[in-house]
Design a protein around this motif. Structure first.
Motif, PDB file in Angstrom:
ATOM      1  N   ASP A 257       0.831  -1.204   0.000  1.00 48.29           N
ATOM      2  CA  ASP A 257       0.000   0.000   0.000  1.00 48.29           C
ATOM      3  C   ASP A 257       0.868   1.257   0.000  1.00 48.29           C
ATOM      4  O   ASP A 257       0.569   2.234  -0.689  1.00 48.29           O
ATOM      5  N   PHE A 258       1.929   1.214   0.780  1.00 51.73           N
ATOM      6  CA  PHE A 258       2.858   2.350   0.825  1.00 51.73           C
ATOM      7  C   PHE A 258       3.489   2.570  -0.553  1.00 51.73           C
ATOM      8  O   PHE A 258       3.565   3.702  -1.039  1.00 51.73           O
ATOM      9  N   GLN A 259       3.946   1.503  -1.180  1.00 50.60           N
ATOM     10  CA  GLN A 259       4.595   1.627  -2.485  1.00 50.60           C
ATOM     11  C   GLN A 259       3.632   2.174  -3.532  1.00 50.60           C
ATOM     12  O   GLN A 259       4.017   3.012  -4.361  1.00 50.60           O
ATOM     13  N   PHE A 260       2.394   1.710  -3.501  1.00 49.97           N
ATOM     14  CA  PHE A 260       1.401   2.208  -4.443  1.00 49.97           C
ATOM     15  C   PHE A 260       1.172   3.699  -4.240  1.00 49.97           C
ATOM     16  O   PHE A 260       1.151   4.481  -5.199  1.00 49.97           O
ATOM     17  N   ALA A 261       1.025   4.110  -2.987  1.00 49.02           N
ATOM     18  CA  ALA A 261       0.802   5.525  -2.691  1.00 49.02           C
ATOM     19  C   ALA A 261       1.989   6.371  -3.136  1.00 49.02           C
ATOM     20  O   ALA A 261       1.822   7.432  -3.743  1.00 49.02           O
ATOM     21  N   ALA A 262       3.198   5.901  -2.842  1.00 45.86           N
ATOM     22  CA  ALA A 262       4.392   6.669  -3.181  1.00 45.86           C
ATOM     23  C   ALA A 262       4.575   6.793  -4.694  1.00 45.86           C
ATOM     24  O   ALA A 262       4.923   7.855  -5.202  1.00 45.86           O
ATOM     25  N   SER A 263       4.324   5.713  -5.414  1.00 43.05           N
ATOM     26  CA  SER A 263       4.573   5.719  -6.856  1.00 43.05           C
ATOM     27  C   SER A 263       3.488   6.445  -7.640  1.00 43.05           C
ATOM     28  O   SER A 263       3.678   6.742  -8.827  1.00 43.05           O
ATOM     29  N   THR A 264       2.363   6.757  -7.005  1.00 45.46           N
ATOM     30  CA  THR A 264       1.279   7.462  -7.697  1.00 45.46           C
ATOM     31  C   THR A 264       1.111   8.891  -7.194  1.00 45.46           C
ATOM     32  O   THR A 264       0.107   9.534  -7.494  1.00 45.46           O
ATOM     33  N   LEU A 265       2.106   9.417  -6.475  1.00 49.26           N
ATOM     34  CA  LEU A 265       1.992  10.779  -5.942  1.00 49.26           C
ATOM     35  C   LEU A 265       1.722  11.802  -7.041  1.00 49.26           C
ATOM     36  O   LEU A 265       0.922  12.719  -6.871  1.00 49.26           O
ATOM     37  N   LEU A 266       2.395  11.661  -8.166  1.00 45.80           N
ATOM     38  CA  LEU A 266       2.265  12.649  -9.239  1.00 45.80           C
ATOM     39  C   LEU A 266       0.972  12.512 -10.027  1.00 45.80           C
ATOM     40  O   LEU A 266       0.553  13.457 -10.685  1.00 45.80           O
ATOM     41  N   VAL A 267       0.363  11.352  -9.982  1.00 46.01           N
ATOM     42  CA  VAL A 267      -0.809  11.095 -10.832  1.00 46.01           C
ATOM     43  C   VAL A 267      -2.044  10.742 -10.036  1.00 46.01           C
ATOM     44  O   VAL A 267      -3.083  10.433 -10.617  1.00 46.01           O
ATOM     45  N   LYS A 268      -1.990  10.812  -8.726  1.00 42.45           N
ATOM     46  CA  LYS A 268      -3.115  10.336  -7.918  1.00 42.45           C
ATOM     47  C   LYS A 268      -4.389  11.127  -8.167  1.00 42.45           C
ATOM     48  O   LYS A 268      -5.481  10.549  -8.218  1.00 42.45           O
ATOM     49  N   GLU A 269      -4.275  12.449  -8.359  1.00 40.74           N
ATOM     50  CA  GLU A 269      -5.478  13.235  -8.609  1.00 40.74           C
ATOM     51  C   GLU A 269      -6.119  12.839  -9.936  1.00 40.74           C
ATOM     52  O   GLU A 269      -7.352  12.783 -10.046  1.00 40.74           O
ATOM     53  N   ASP A 270      -5.311  12.577 -10.954  1.00 36.63           N
ATOM     54  CA  ASP A 270      -5.844  12.131 -12.240  1.00 36.63           C
ATOM     55  C   ASP A 270      -6.563  10.798 -12.090  1.00 36.63           C
ATOM     56  O   ASP A 270      -7.632  10.589 -12.675  1.00 36.63           O
ATOM     57  N   ILE A 271      -5.978   9.899 -11.314  1.00 33.58           N
ATOM     58  CA  ILE A 271      -6.583   8.581 -11.111  1.00 33.58           C
ATOM     59  C   ILE A 271      -7.921   8.722 -10.393  1.00 33.58           C
ATOM     60  O   ILE A 271      -8.916   8.082 -10.764  1.00 33.58           O
ATOM     61  N   VAL A 272      -7.961   9.572  -9.376  1.00 32.61           N
ATOM     62  CA  VAL A 272      -9.205   9.782  -8.636  1.00 32.61           C
ATOM     63  C   VAL A 272     -10.276  10.392  -9.538  1.00 32.61           C
ATOM     64  O   VAL A 272     -11.444   9.979  -9.517  1.00 32.61           O
ATOM     65  N   GLU A 273      -9.883  11.376 -10.334  1.00 28.10           N
ATOM     66  CA  GLU A 273     -10.848  12.022 -11.231  1.00 28.10           C
ATOM     67  C   GLU A 273     -11.417  11.039 -12.245  1.00 28.10           C
ATOM     68  O   GLU A 273     -12.575  11.152 -12.658  1.00 28.10           O
ATOM     69  N   LEU A 274     -10.598  10.065 -12.652  1.00 31.38           N
ATOM     70  CA  LEU A 274     -11.060   9.044 -13.587  1.00 31.38           C
ATOM     71  C   LEU A 274     -11.874   7.955 -12.893  1.00 31.38           C
ATOM     72  O   LEU A 274     -12.498   7.127 -13.567  1.00 31.38           O
ATOM     73  N   GLY A 275     -11.855   7.951 -11.560  1.00 36.05           N
ATOM     74  CA  GLY A 275     -12.526   6.890 -10.822  1.00 36.05           C
ATOM     75  C   GLY A 275     -11.876   5.543 -11.058  1.00 36.05           C
ATOM     76  O   GLY A 275     -12.539   4.497 -11.062  1.00 36.05           O
ATOM     77  N   ALA A 276     -10.551   5.551 -11.252  1.00 32.08           N
ATOM     78  CA  ALA A 276      -9.839   4.345 -11.688  1.00 32.08           C
ATOM     79  C   ALA A 276      -8.897   3.796 -10.624  1.00 32.08           C
ATOM     80  O   ALA A 276      -7.881   3.183 -10.945  1.00 32.08           O
ATOM     81  N   GLN A 277      -9.242   3.998  -9.339  1.00 29.90           N
ATOM     82  CA  GLN A 277      -8.343   3.540  -8.284  1.00 29.90           C
ATOM     83  C   GLN A 277      -8.100   2.033  -8.338  1.00 29.90           C
ATOM     84  O   GLN A 277      -6.962   1.570  -8.221  1.00 29.90           O
ATOM     85  N   ALA A 278      -9.167   1.252  -8.532  1.00 32.48           N
ATOM     86  CA  ALA A 278      -9.010  -0.201  -8.542  1.00 32.48           C
ATOM     87  C   ALA A 278      -8.203  -0.653  -9.755  1.00 32.48           C
ATOM     88  O   ALA A 278      -7.324  -1.522  -9.645  1.00 32.48           O
ATOM     89  N   GLU A 279      -8.471  -0.058 -10.915  1.00 32.58           N
ATOM     90  CA  GLU A 279      -7.733  -0.408 -12.123  1.00 32.58           C
ATOM     91  C   GLU A 279      -6.266  -0.010 -11.989  1.00 32.58           C
ATOM     92  O   GLU A 279      -5.361  -0.735 -12.421  1.00 32.58           O
ATOM     93  N   ALA A 280      -6.033   1.138 -11.366  1.00 33.61           N
ATOM     94  CA  ALA A 280      -4.666   1.602 -11.160  1.00 33.61           C
ATOM     95  C   ALA A 280      -3.905   0.654 -10.240  1.00 33.61           C
ATOM     96  O   ALA A 280      -2.737   0.344 -10.486  1.00 33.61           O
ATOM     97  N   ARG A 281      -4.570   0.197  -9.192  1.00 34.44           N
ATOM     98  CA  ARG A 281      -3.904  -0.719  -8.257  1.00 34.44           C
ATOM     99  C   ARG A 281      -3.578  -2.047  -8.938  1.00 34.44           C
ATOM    100  O   ARG A 281      -2.506  -2.623  -8.716  1.00 34.44           O
ATOM    101  N   ALA A 282      -4.463  -2.522  -9.781  1.00 40.32           N
ATOM    102  CA  ALA A 282      -4.197  -3.767 -10.498  1.00 40.32           C
ATOM    103  C   ALA A 282      -3.016  -3.600 -11.447  1.00 40.32           C
ATOM    104  O   ALA A 282      -2.157  -4.491 -11.559  1.00 40.32           O
ATOM    105  N   ALA A 283      -2.938  -2.454 -12.119  1.00 41.10           N
ATOM    106  CA  ALA A 283      -1.811  -2.191 -13.009  1.00 41.10           C
ATOM    107  C   ALA A 283      -0.514  -2.107 -12.224  1.00 41.10           C
ATOM    108  O   ALA A 283       0.532  -2.591 -12.672  1.00 41.10           O
ATOM    109  N   PHE A 284      -0.564  -1.479 -11.050  1.00 42.35           N
ATOM    110  CA  PHE A 284       0.601  -1.386 -10.174  1.00 42.35           C
ATOM    111  C   PHE A 284       1.085  -2.775  -9.769  1.00 42.35           C
ATOM    112  O   PHE A 284       2.275  -3.094  -9.878  1.00 42.35           O
ATOM    113  N   ASP A 285       0.173  -3.612  -9.300  1.00 47.26           N
ATOM    114  CA  ASP A 285       0.543  -4.950  -8.833  1.00 47.26           C
ATOM    115  C   ASP A 285       1.182  -5.766  -9.953  1.00 47.26           C
ATOM    116  O   ASP A 285       2.159  -6.489  -9.731  1.00 47.26           O
TER     117      ASP A 285
END
Length: 316
Positions: A257-285
């Motif tokens: 969870d920490f690694q996901f949060a750290a690696s998405t710092l620059l794009v987290k707002e874009d991910i939230v706006e897209l409603g793509a948190q779950a898809e983003a986490r799957a891509a991260f994993d």
């Protein structure tokens, strides 16, 4: 002789840092929050910005500290500063110091020199003062690296910029200002990124969820093309440019969870706006093994490769 150091520190190295903002602004971006408490900073940032960041203050502190690695930029800057200032006596101007690095390392390495630690954020200067309390050879001030008009020409001997020149709106002006405040015979020591594993991850995630890389990651690698930063140096009047390429790992918590949060710092707002948190986490994993290895320390992983260039240029 006198020295200038500019650092958009830590993930300041990855995020738009204080150096890019007018000196009248108050900075509340993740770049300048590293080393601060989550409760202090999150009160001034939209809630969606921290929708899935985990322990914000711990994250920023860890990212800040990775640059202390023996092969990282701070140690290299101190080494190059010793070569540029063999007498050990002079003045340093540290731009975009954030909470006080590499100002603190320089102040300790050059006890007979004066380090002028500066930032466009008074909040960051307060944190720098706290980190360097007890060091008598440090001064503090608000400085915009694009407009250092408070300093006369030829005020300093060495400019050291750690991951700072990527972020000003007018990069040429910032480099030219560093040249102007240097004394004849002065040296610029600047670092910039060639490759960052976390940006590779962020861009991969954005490709998956939106079909295009993150728009906020490009500025971090703006000098990745060989010769691009050298052109700014030459245009400003610098000569005898020498470049050293070096890399070091980002050893961070092994918590996914920490690694996901750290690696998405620059794009987290874009991910939230897209409603793509779950898809983003799957891509991260799915992509994590491409960007990390096990670190020597227990319960940590090493992100890499992270390659940077140290440029040393002379003013004659």
């Amino acid at each position: 002789m006198a020295i200038v150091v500019c650092t958009a520190f830590a993930l300041s190295a990855l995020l738009p840092g204080p150096a890019s903002v007018s000196r009248s602004s108050r900075i509340r971006s993740p770049a300048v929050m590293i080393g601060t408490s989550a409760s202090e900073e999150t009160a001034n940032v939209p809630a969606k910005s921290f929708a899935f960041t985990g322990d914000v203050s711990s994250m920023y502190e860890q990212i800040f500290e990775v640059h202390r690695h023996k092969d990282g930029p701070w140690a290299l800057m101190v080494d190059r500063a010793r070569a540029a200032l063999p007498s050990g006596s002079g003045r340093f101007l540290d731009l975009a110091t954030g909470p006080g690095e590499p100002s603190k390392m320089l102040a300790e390495a050059f006890p007979r020199a004066t380090i002028y630690a500066s930032d466009v954020s008074e909040d960051m200067l307060d944190k720098a003062r706290w980190r360097m309390q007890g060091l008598s050879n440090v001064e503090y001030g608000i400085v915009d690296m694009q407009d250092m008009s408070q300093f006369p020409d030829a005020s300093f001997d060495v400019v050291t910029a750690c991951y700072g020149f990527m972020f000003p709106e007018n990069r040429q002006k910032a480099v030219s200002e560093a040249f102007r405040v240097l004394r004849p015979g002065g040296t610029l020591i600047a670092t910039y990124w060639r490759e960052v594993a976390m940006l590779r991850m962020a861009n991969h995630i954005m490709e998956v969820v939106s079909g295009k890389p993150g728009t906020k990651t490009a500025s971090v690698l703006v000098f990745a093309e060989p010769g691009s930063f050298d052109a700014l140096l030459s245009n400003a009047g610098f000569m005898s440019i020498e470049n050293t390429v070096q890399e070091y790992p980002f050893e961070l918590s092994g918590d996914a969870d920490f690694q996901f949060a750290a690696s998405t710092l620059l794009v987290k707002e874009d991910i939230v706006e897209l409603g793509a948190q779950a898809e983003a986490r799957a891509a991260f994993d799915a992509f994590l093994a491409e960007c990390t290895t096990l670190a020597p320390a227990v319960d940590k992983v090493a992100w890499g490769p992270n390659r940077f260039v140290a440029a040393v240029a002379q003013k004659f």
